[in-house]
Design an enzyme around this catalytic site. Structure first.
Site, PDB file in Angstrom:
ATOM      1  CE  LYS A  54      -3.581  -2.214   2.038  1.00 43.28           C
ATOM      2  NZ  LYS A  54      -4.154  -2.906   3.579  1.00 43.28           N
ATOM      3  CD  GLN A  98      -3.662  -4.065   6.639  1.00 42.78           C
ATOM      4  OE1 GLN A  98      -3.205  -3.289   5.946  1.00 42.78           O
ATOM      5  NE2 GLN A  98      -3.944  -5.222   6.392  1.00 42.78           N
ATOM      6  CG  ASP A 121     -10.028  -0.178   5.365  1.00 38.80           C
ATOM      7  OD1 ASP A 121      -9.764  -0.345   3.671  1.00 38.80           O
ATOM      8  OD2 ASP A 121      -9.085  -0.821   5.661  1.00 38.80           O
TER       9      ASP A 121
END
Ligand code: NAP
Length: 296
Positions: A54, A98, A121
């Protein structure tokens, strides 16, 4: 094999190019560089790989990447304090924590402490509610990537029968909301669904997000249907470790009209959509018109 292969790798490269173009425009015309902060707690090897890639792709499209690596025993208070700092940092337009988090941390509490406008997200309860009520939101990356590929392949999805197999908060449920938003008739199937093969046979669009290797065989697929395989399963075959999806590729590709491969389908789209969401968040934060085609 008769199905058209939907090349997620190539599509993701196009999305990243588009993102890079918008990033360049934001810098040139407004002096703004979109920034994405990624928080990793602990040393889970798969998470470390995801975070690294990422970060790399964020920099490749010209954005700023801020990586925060915390020890596995970091306290909830310290993690929440970091998120608060990032929420208030004007150079940070997107925040991603994460998952999974170590067991002693409350995932819901942590996710819901992120500023919803920076929640790239799309897991914050506010964004879930906004998506569910058809309002502008941050959309979870994996289902957003699936939607982009479906729209690209079909144009309009209006009136199509869609079956989503899996009801997780990160894939199945938001995928169903997005398909509903595009006027599909949506069925969500799960482990308690009766006669799953018959349910799947009705579908013009099948999205499989289960986590069971090659569970969906070709004889469940309606001829000509579009199969989007979200599953990523590592199995051993002929003494080698291989990645397979939730659909049995060869038999499904013989019947389907179009299919995403694993690897090279949905996977690459997820990070591309994370970058797209960061640009969208940056434009919204600065009251600038947001790029077309990069969100739902
Ligand atoms: P998850 O949270 O484990 O959810 C799996 C879902 O599948 C559950 O709703 C479960 O039903 C359902 N299910 C399990 N067994 C079933 C069966 N026999 N028949 C019908 N439904 C069944 O998984 P997830 O996080 O959504 O991920 C799903 C898959 O997508 C995994 O392989 C994951 O690695 C992959 N994934 C890929 C990406 C990507 O970027 N490509 C991103 C995220 C996830 P119940 O609710 O009834 O238990």
């Amino acid at each position: 094999m008769t199905a058209t292969v939907i090349d997620g790798k190539a599509f993701a490269a196009k999305v990243r190019d588009k993102v890079a173009g918008h990033v360049a425009r934001l810098k040139e015309e407004h002096g703004i560089t979109p920034g994405l902060a990624v928080v990793l707690v602990g040393e889970d090897p798969a998470s470390q790989v995801y975070v690294r890639s990422k970060g790399k792709m964020t920099v490749e499209v010209g954005m700023n990447s801020y990586e925060h690596k915390l020890d596995a025993d970091t306290s909830e208070a310290d993690l929440l304090a970091l998120i608060d700092k990032l929420n208030n940092d004007k150079d940070v337009h997107g925040i991603l924590v994460q998952l999974p988090l170590p067991k002693h941390l409350n995932e819901d509490l942590v996710i819901n402490s992120i500023d919803p406008a920076k929640d790239v997200d799309g897991f914050h309860i506010s964004n879930v509610g906004l998506l569910g009520t058809g309002q502008k939101s941050m959309v979870p990356c994996t289902p957003l990537g699936c939607l982009m590929m479906l729209r690209d392949h079909h144009g309009s999805l209006s009136g199509m029968d869609a079956v989503v197999i899996g009801r997780s908060n990160i894939v199945g449920k938001p995928m169903a909301q997005l398909l509903l938003g595009d006027s599909c008739t949506v069925t969500i199937a799960h482990s308690r669904t009766r006669d799953l093969p018959e349910v799947v046979r009705r579908a013009d669009i099948v999205v499989a997000a289960v986590g069971r290797p090659e569970m969906v065989p070709g004889d469940w697929i309606k001829p000509g249907a579009t199969v989007i395989d979200v599953g990523i399963n590592r199995i051993e075959r002929d003494g080698k470790n291989v990645l397979v999806g939730d659909c049995h590729y060869d038999s499904c590709a013989d019947v389907a009209g179009a299919i995403t491969p694993v690897p090279g389908g949905v996977g690459p789209m997820t990070i591309a959509c994370l970058l797209a969401n960061t640009v969208t968040a940056c434009c919204r934060a600065n009251a600038l018109s947001e790029p077309e085609g990069l969100t739902a």
